[in-house]
Design a protein around this motif. Sequence first.
Motif, PDB file in Angstrom:
ATOM      1  N   VAL A  46       9.968   0.712  -0.505  1.00  0.00           N
ATOM      2  CA  VAL A  46       8.921   1.806  -1.180  1.00  0.00           C
ATOM      3  C   VAL A  46       7.339   1.328  -0.695  1.00  0.00           C
ATOM      4  O   VAL A  46       6.569   2.307  -0.453  1.00  0.00           O
ATOM      5  CB  VAL A  46       8.930   1.416  -2.910  1.00  0.00           C
ATOM      6  CG1 VAL A  46       7.838   2.050  -3.410  1.00  0.00           C
ATOM      7  CG2 VAL A  46      10.197   1.797  -3.328  1.00  0.00           C
ATOM      8  N   GLU A  47       7.193   0.098  -0.552  1.00  0.00           N
ATOM      9  CA  GLU A  47       5.698  -0.310   0.044  1.00  0.00           C
ATOM     10  C   GLU A  47       5.432   0.429   1.478  1.00  0.00           C
ATOM     11  O   GLU A  47       4.553   0.735   1.729  1.00  0.00           O
ATOM     12  CB  GLU A  47       5.751  -1.729   0.130  1.00  0.00           C
ATOM     13  CG  GLU A  47       5.524  -2.480  -1.502  1.00  0.00           C
ATOM     14  CD  GLU A  47       5.495  -3.871  -1.230  1.00  0.00           C
ATOM     15  OE1 GLU A  47       5.774  -4.350  -0.245  1.00  0.00           O
ATOM     16  OE2 GLU A  47       5.109  -4.563  -2.456  1.00  0.00           O
ATOM     17  N   VAL A  69       5.149   4.092   1.120  1.00  0.00           N
ATOM     18  CA  VAL A  69       3.732   4.460   0.454  1.00  0.00           C
ATOM     19  C   VAL A  69       2.577   4.318   1.471  1.00  0.00           C
ATOM     20  O   VAL A  69       1.635   4.997   1.551  1.00  0.00           O
ATOM     21  CB  VAL A  69       3.393   3.756  -0.863  1.00  0.00           C
ATOM     22  CG1 VAL A  69       2.194   4.163  -1.493  1.00  0.00           C
ATOM     23  CG2 VAL A  69       4.589   4.190  -1.830  1.00  0.00           C
ATOM     24  N   GLN A  70       2.651   3.151   2.158  1.00  0.00           N
ATOM     25  CA  GLN A  70       1.720   2.737   3.256  1.00  0.00           C
ATOM     26  C   GLN A  70       1.657   3.486   4.451  1.00  0.00           C
ATOM     27  O   GLN A  70       0.545   4.031   5.038  1.00  0.00           O
ATOM     28  CB  GLN A  70       1.615   1.203   3.519  1.00  0.00           C
ATOM     29  CG  GLN A  70       1.354   0.492   2.214  1.00  0.00           C
ATOM     30  CD  GLN A  70       1.522  -0.982   2.341  1.00  0.00           C
ATOM     31  OE1 GLN A  70       1.577  -1.346   3.660  1.00  0.00           O
ATOM     32  NE2 GLN A  70       1.315  -1.697   1.367  1.00  0.00           N
ATOM     33  N   ALA A  91       3.514   8.220   3.355  1.00  0.00           N
ATOM     34  CA  ALA A  91       3.198   9.228   2.361  1.00  0.00           C
ATOM     35  C   ALA A  91       1.870   9.634   2.705  1.00  0.00           C
ATOM     36  O   ALA A  91       1.628  10.855   2.599  1.00  0.00           O
ATOM     37  CB  ALA A  91       2.758   8.253   0.997  1.00  0.00           C
ATOM     38  N   GLN A 141       1.142  13.801   2.946  1.00  0.00           N
ATOM     39  CA  GLN A 141      -0.034  14.175   2.213  1.00  0.00           C
ATOM     40  C   GLN A 141      -0.897  15.225   3.180  1.00  0.00           C
ATOM     41  O   GLN A 141      -1.316  16.423   2.675  1.00  0.00           O
ATOM     42  CB  GLN A 141      -0.857  13.122   1.771  1.00  0.00           C
ATOM     43  CG  GLN A 141      -2.003  13.750   0.936  1.00  0.00           C
ATOM     44  CD  GLN A 141      -3.015  12.478   0.429  1.00  0.00           C
ATOM     45  OE1 GLN A 141      -2.739  11.074   0.755  1.00  0.00           O
ATOM     46  NE2 GLN A 141      -4.249  12.764  -0.079  1.00  0.00           N
ATOM     47  N   SER A 185       2.830  10.334  -4.524  1.00  0.00           N
ATOM     48  CA  SER A 185       3.929   9.491  -4.842  1.00  0.00           C
ATOM     49  C   SER A 185       3.799   8.587  -5.973  1.00  0.00           C
ATOM     50  O   SER A 185       2.896   7.821  -6.160  1.00  0.00           O
ATOM     51  CB  SER A 185       4.099   8.585  -3.637  1.00  0.00           C
ATOM     52  OG  SER A 185       3.028   7.934  -3.346  1.00  0.00           O
ATOM     53  N   SER A 211       5.013   6.045  -8.901  1.00  0.00           N
ATOM     54  CA  SER A 211       6.086   4.734  -8.998  1.00  0.00           C
ATOM     55  C   SER A 211       5.337   3.971 -10.098  1.00  0.00           C
ATOM     56  O   SER A 211       4.224   3.784 -10.115  1.00  0.00           O
ATOM     57  CB  SER A 211       6.438   4.266  -7.631  1.00  0.00           C
ATOM     58  OG  SER A 211       5.154   3.553  -7.117  1.00  0.00           O
ATOM     59  N   HIS A 235      11.374   9.381   4.622  1.00  0.00           N
ATOM     60  CA  HIS A 235      10.412  10.363   5.008  1.00  0.00           C
ATOM     61  C   HIS A 235      11.006  11.405   5.685  1.00  0.00           C
ATOM     62  O   HIS A 235      10.507  12.574   5.268  1.00  0.00           O
ATOM     63  CB  HIS A 235       9.343   9.541   5.956  1.00  0.00           C
ATOM     64  CG  HIS A 235       8.307  10.626   6.624  1.00  0.00           C
ATOM     65  ND1 HIS A 235       8.627  10.941   7.921  1.00  0.00           N
ATOM     66  CD2 HIS A 235       7.359  11.217   6.305  1.00  0.00           C
ATOM     67  CE1 HIS A 235       7.927  11.731   8.302  1.00  0.00           C
ATOM     68  NE2 HIS A 235       6.894  11.976   7.365  1.00  0.00           N
ATOM     69  N   SER A 268      -4.854  12.333  -6.589  1.00  0.00           N
ATOM     70  CA  SER A 268      -4.919  11.769  -5.190  1.00  0.00           C
ATOM     71  C   SER A 268      -6.330  11.501  -5.056  1.00  0.00           C
ATOM     72  O   SER A 268      -6.836  10.203  -4.530  1.00  0.00           O
ATOM     73  CB  SER A 268      -4.521  12.568  -4.123  1.00  0.00           C
ATOM     74  OG  SER A 268      -5.000  13.788  -4.004  1.00  0.00           O
ATOM     75  N   TRP A 277      -1.257   3.291 -10.451  1.00  0.00           N
ATOM     76  CA  TRP A 277      -0.701   4.724 -10.903  1.00  0.00           C
ATOM     77  C   TRP A 277      -0.538   4.476 -12.506  1.00  0.00           C
ATOM     78  O   TRP A 277      -0.783   5.572 -13.246  1.00  0.00           O
ATOM     79  CB  TRP A 277       0.431   5.080 -10.168  1.00  0.00           C
ATOM     80  CG  TRP A 277       1.030   6.405 -10.612  1.00  0.00           C
ATOM     81  CD1 TRP A 277       2.058   6.531 -11.585  1.00  0.00           C
ATOM     82  CD2 TRP A 277       0.345   7.595 -10.172  1.00  0.00           C
ATOM     83  NE1 TRP A 277       2.095   7.969 -11.627  1.00  0.00           N
ATOM     84  CE2 TRP A 277       1.031   8.664 -11.069  1.00  0.00           C
ATOM     85  CE3 TRP A 277      -0.746   7.977  -9.598  1.00  0.00           C
ATOM     86  CZ2 TRP A 277       0.841   9.849 -10.816  1.00  0.00           C
ATOM     87  CZ3 TRP A 277      -0.964   9.402  -9.543  1.00  0.00           C
ATOM     88  CH2 TRP A 277      -0.223  10.289 -10.235  1.00  0.00           C
TER      89      TRP A 277
END
Length: 1298
Positions: free
Chosen positions: A292-293, A296-297, A300, A304, A316, A318, A419, A760, A771
Motif C-alpha cells: 500500500v505504501e 500510494v507513494q 497513485a 492522478q 486513494s 485507506s 497499478h 486531494s 485521511w
Amino acid sequence: MGTASSLVGPGGEVIEDAYGGGGGEACEIPVEVKPKARLVRSSFRRGPRAIGASFKSTGSVDLEYSAELDRLRKDYEILRVSKSNEVAALQKKEAKLDEENKRLRAELQALQKTYQKILREKEGALEAKYQAMERAATFEHDRDKVKRQFKIFRETKEKEIQDLLRAKRDLEAKLQQLQAQGIQVYDPADSDEDDSPSGAAAAGNQCEYWSGAALGSEPSMGSMMQLQQTFRGPEFAHSLIDVEGPFANVSRDDWDTAVASLLQVSPHVSQALWSNTIRCYLMYTPETQAEVEAFVQGYAPRLQRLCEGLGHFFVSVSFPADGADGYVAERRQEIERSSVCVLLLRASVTGSMLEDVEEAFVKNPEARPLLLYLRTSQGACLSPAAKDLVERVTAADRAVKVKVIEHAGHPEEGASLIHGSLEWVMKQELLGQEVAEDESCLTGADEGCGEEDHGDVLWDPHDEQEQAETFQRAAASAASPGCQKYMERLNDMVAAPPPIPPLLVSGGPGSGKSLLLSKWIEFQQKHSPNTLILYHFVGQPLSTSAEPVLMAKRLTIKLLQHFFCSISGLSMDPCKVLEEFPRWLERLSARHHGNIIVIIDSVDQIQHAEKHMKWLIDPLPVNVRVVVSVNVETCPQAWRLWPTLHLDPLSPKEARSLISAECQAAQVTLTWEQEKKLDSHCRSASSCSPLYVTLLAKILTSAWRPDPALELCLQSPDTLSLYRLGLRTLMDTLRTDREKLVMKEVVCLVCVSHNGVAESELLQMFPDLTWPMLASLLRQLQNLRVVTFSCGLLKFQHLQAWEAVRLEYMSTEGRASGYRERLIQYFSGQLSQDRVTWRVADELPWLLHQQEDKVKLRQSLLNLFVSQNLYKRGHFSELLAYWLYVGRDRSSMATEYFDSLKHYEKSCEGEGSAPQLANLCETLGRFLKDLGLLSQRSLEIRETALDPDHPSVARSLHQLAGVYVQWRKLGNAEQLFKQALEIGENACGAEHLCVARELDSLALLYQKQNKYEQAERLRKRALKIRQKAARHKGSMYGFSLLRRRTLQLEELTLGKDSVDCAKTLNELGVLYYLQNNLDTAMVFLTRSLEMRRRVLGPEHPDCAQSLNNLAALHCERREYERAEELYESALDIRRRALAPNHPSLAYTVKHLAMLYKRRGKPEKAVPLYELALEIREKSFGPKHPSVATALVNLAVLYCQLKKHGEALPLYEQALKIYEDSLGRVHPRVGETLKNLAVLSYEEGDFEKAAELYKRAMEIKEAEPSLVGGKAPSHQSSAGDTVSLRGPSLHPGASPGHR
C-alpha cells in the motif's frame, strides 16, 4: 610781501606754493569735485600730485563745465526727441493693434455663436435620430410581439381543433365498440355526412406516430428516387395491456433519450456512477502495508495525472489497520462512495477488514469494480479466517467480475501489478475509454480522433456534470411535507391553456424550492416521456453556475443536441449567446412532438438577472413552459406579476413530524418537555422553514447532551444563526486543537474559493493531514448540512451556510484576503508552463481578480495554457471580463497574446513540443479569428511536426477555412474544408464525428453560395453520422448506468414465469441492444417472446411487441428474410387485436413496408402504404399534412412501378393539402412540385416540367435553414417536418431523398 598759499592734497598733505618764500602764513583752498562731471573727474585725478605740476584756476574749471554741460544738454535734447518720436510711433502701433484685436475678438465671438448654433443643431439631430431609432425598435418589438401573440393564438385554436377531432375519434371508436357488442345506438340525424374535418392540425400534435423523415420522398430530375430506408431500434413497451412504460418512444438512434429513460426507471443512482472523482478504497493488513505504501507513494500520482488529464479527480482512500475500528461510519461511507475497491491479503485478516469486505465484496459485489490481491510466499499459507474470506468473496462473485492478482515477489512489484490492473479498470470501466488489455498509456484527449466533436462551439463538461449531480442529489433526497400538493399545483399551472407567462416558485431561504423542482422534474420524466425538460440549478452568486452566458449557452447546446442539430453555427460572442437561446427555443419548439419545459432554479442569484433574462417577459411558444424559482425577498418587482406558487412555512405538525423522523433515524428519543419546547418554538416563519427544522434536528441528534443544545437552539431565531451555532457545536466536539484548526481552515478555504475545493487539494495543502481525520471531519460537516460534494469539489449546501462561515470566522478585515492568498499560493505552485489543469484555470485568475491584483492577473492570463484551458471549456465571457478588468481592450489583448506566443515559440526546442505549440496557435487563432495569423501558424507547425494526413492538421485546416469564410474568400475555404474532410475520412473513418463536422461546414458554405442541392446532401450525410454516433456515445455514468440497470433487471428474471418477468426480459433485450450486444439481446428478446406465449397466449399484443423487437434486431443483423417473417406475424396479431388507427399497428406497417421495399418487393409494399394512408386519414382527417406525406410516398412507389397515371392524382391531392395547410412557399410544397416535375419530364411534357421545377427551385432558394441560423416554418406539421431526431438515411437511398 605776498601771502603764501598752499593746497591740501587728498591724503592730507600740504602742498607748498612754488612762488612762496619760506615765510608767510599758510592757507588751505578747498576744491569741490562734482561726481556727475565726467570730464572734471578725469581732469582731477586722485592720488598725490607731483610738486611742480601746473594748476588751473577756478574760472577755467567753470568754463570747461559750462561747455561740457551745453554739449550734454544738446545730446540729451537730441536723445529726448528721438525717444519721443519712438514712443509716438509705438503708441500709434498700439492703437492700430488694439483696433485689430477688437476686430478679431468680434469675429471670434461670431464664430463661437455659429459653433454653438451648429452644435445645438447637431445634438438636436442626434436626439431626433435616437428617438426615431427607439420608436423603430419599439415598433419592431411590438410587431414581433403581435406576431408571436397571433402565432400562439393560431396554434392554440389549431390545438383546440385537434383536441376536438381526437375526442370525436374516441367517441366514434366507442360507438363502434358498442355496435360490435350488438348495442343499437339511436342517431336522430341518421345521415351519411362526411365526418372528416377540414381544418389543419397544429404543429406538435402528440398523436403523430409517422416520421416525415421515414416516409418522405424527393425524386431528382431524370430518375425516380427510392423511398428512404430507415430502421429504428426495437419498439418499447407498446401493448394493449401495459401501454407505454418506462421505455416508451425511445429509439436506439437517440442515446440521450435512452439514458434519460433509464434515469426515470432508477433515478436514485449511486454517487460513484455520476461523480467525476475516482475513489480507490484500499483494504489491507499490516502484512500488506508495504504494498500500500509503495502504491500510494509511487503509483497513485500517476493515476492522478491520468485522471486530471481527462478532467477527473483521483483519491486513494485507506484507513490504518491498527486504528480502523474507530472509524466505522467513515469507512462505510467511503465504501459507498468508492469507484473501485482493492483487497490486499496475505495470511491473516482483521475485524475491520472483515466488515469492509462484507460491505463491498459480499453484500453488493456488482456496485463497483473489485480487485483481490493475494500475496503468496513459500512456506506461508492463508489462515482459516483468510481462506473463509476468500471463499465468501468467490461465492458472492456470481458474475466472475472480481479481478484476482496473485504475487509472490517484492512488494514494489506487487504495487506495480495493482497499478496496472487499476489503470485498465479505470480506462475501460470508469472513464469510458476503449483500450486493449495490455495498453499501458492513454493518448492525449486533445489529439487525433479521440476528441469528442462539438463543432466550433466549446463548452465545459464539468458544468453539465455539476447540473446532473445537483439534480441526482436532490432527487435522491426525501421529499419535504407538503411536496405532493405543490407538485399537483405545478401540474395544474403547466397544463393551463396558452399563452401563459413564466411560472414563479417563490419562498424564503431554505423553503425547499430546489427540492420541489427536482422532484417535479423526476415526476415529469416518468409520466410524460414526450416532454423535453431543460433545467439549470444556480449555486452561489459568484460561482460558474450563476454566469448567465454559460447558462444560456448550456441550455442552447442541450436543446440543439436533442434535435441532432449542428452546433457549429453558434456564436461565441457573449451578447449573441444570450440572444440566441430564446430564438432557438422558438424555432425548435414547432419540431417537437410534445411540450418543452425550461426550469431555472434560483434565477434571482444569476448575475444581473433582470438584464440578462429579458426573454422571460416575451410571449412563449404554445408548447413551451418556463418555471423559475426565486427568493421572495430578492425577487425583481417586474416578476411578481407572474403566476406564483408560494411555498409556505411548515405547520407545527409538519415540523414535529420532520424532527421526529430525524430523531428516529439517529436513534435519539426526546422527552415530553423537549418536544413541548420545540412545538412552542417552531411557530414563526423563520423557524418553520424545512431547512431550519432539519438543521435543528441534526444539531440535537449530534449533540452529546440534548438539553444544553436545545436551549442554545431556542436562542437562534433564524437559519443563519442556527448554522453558526452548529459550527460552534461541531468545533466543541473536536478533541484536539489541530482538528479544530483544520476544520476552520477547510470551511474558510471553501468559502473564499470560486467553485469549491477538492479533497486531494486539501491533502496537499495540509501535509500532516491524515485521511481518517479529513473523512471524519467532512462526514460531520455533511451531516450538519454545511458542505456537500459537487463535481468532485467541496461546496456549501446552502447559501446560509456560506454566510454563516463568513460571519463566524472571517468577519475581521483581511481574513478572507489571507485565505485567498493561501489558495493563490497553492495554485501558483501547481501552475507550470506547459501543463495547466482545469482547476488552476478556474481558480487562479478568479482569486487574483478578487484580490484586485491586476499585475499577477495579467501574468496568469498571459500564461497561454491558462487562457487555452478557459477558452476550450467555453469560458469566453469570463476571459474577456478578466482582460477588461486589467484594462486591456481586445486589440491590446491580441497584441499581448502575440508577443507571449512568440516568446513561447522561441523557448520551444525539438519536435516534441511542436504539437503543443500548434494547439496553442489553433486555440488563439480561434480566439482571435478575425486576425487569422495564428491559425495559419498552427497549420505550418503541424504539417512540419506531424504527418500531413494527421487529424490535427485537419483541425488547423478547418480553423483556417473558417477565417477565409469570414473574409469572403469562399473558394479558398472550400478547398481547405475538402482537404480537412479527406484527412478526417482517411484517418478516422467515414462515420466519425470529425467528418460530420467538416460536412456541416461544407454544407453551410455551399448554402452561402446558393448550392442548395449539394448543401442538403452533405447535411443529410452529417445527420446520419451524428445519429449513428449517438448510439455509441457514452460517458462515465452513461455506460455504467446501462450496465447497472441491466444487472438489476437480470436479478428480477430469476423467478417464475409472469407478465412482469416477460416485460423485464424485453427491457433487458433492449438494453443490450443499446449496448450493441446483439447476441445477448437476441437471447433475452427470445426468452421474452416464449414466456409471453406461455403466460398470455400467442395472439396477445405483447407477443406482437416481442416479435416486432426481434424483427428489428434481425434487420440490424441484415437477416432480412427472418425479419420479414417476424414483422408479418406481428402485423397479423395487431390487425386482429388493435384498433385500425392504433400507433403500434402503424409502427409495424411502416417498418414492414420499408423492409419490402428494401428487399425489392414493391408490389407487397403498395397495400401497406395504402393502409398507412388510411390510418392517417382516420387519425388526422383527410386534409392534414401527414396525409399528404402518405400520398406522396404512395405516389413515389407507383412511379417506381411505372404506374404514372395512378401517381399523378396522388401528387396533385398532396400538393393541394400542403398548400392549404402549410402555405404555398413551404418546403413540402417545393418537394411535391419537384416530384410532379419529374413525373412530367418522364411523360415527355418538358414545358410543364420546366415550369414546375422553376417554381420548386424558387421555394428551395427561399427555404430557411437551421444550420444557417434561420427559423423553420412554424406552420409545418411536427410529424411531417424533417425531424433532426428522425432515423438516418440508408446508404442505398438517393442523396437527394428525404
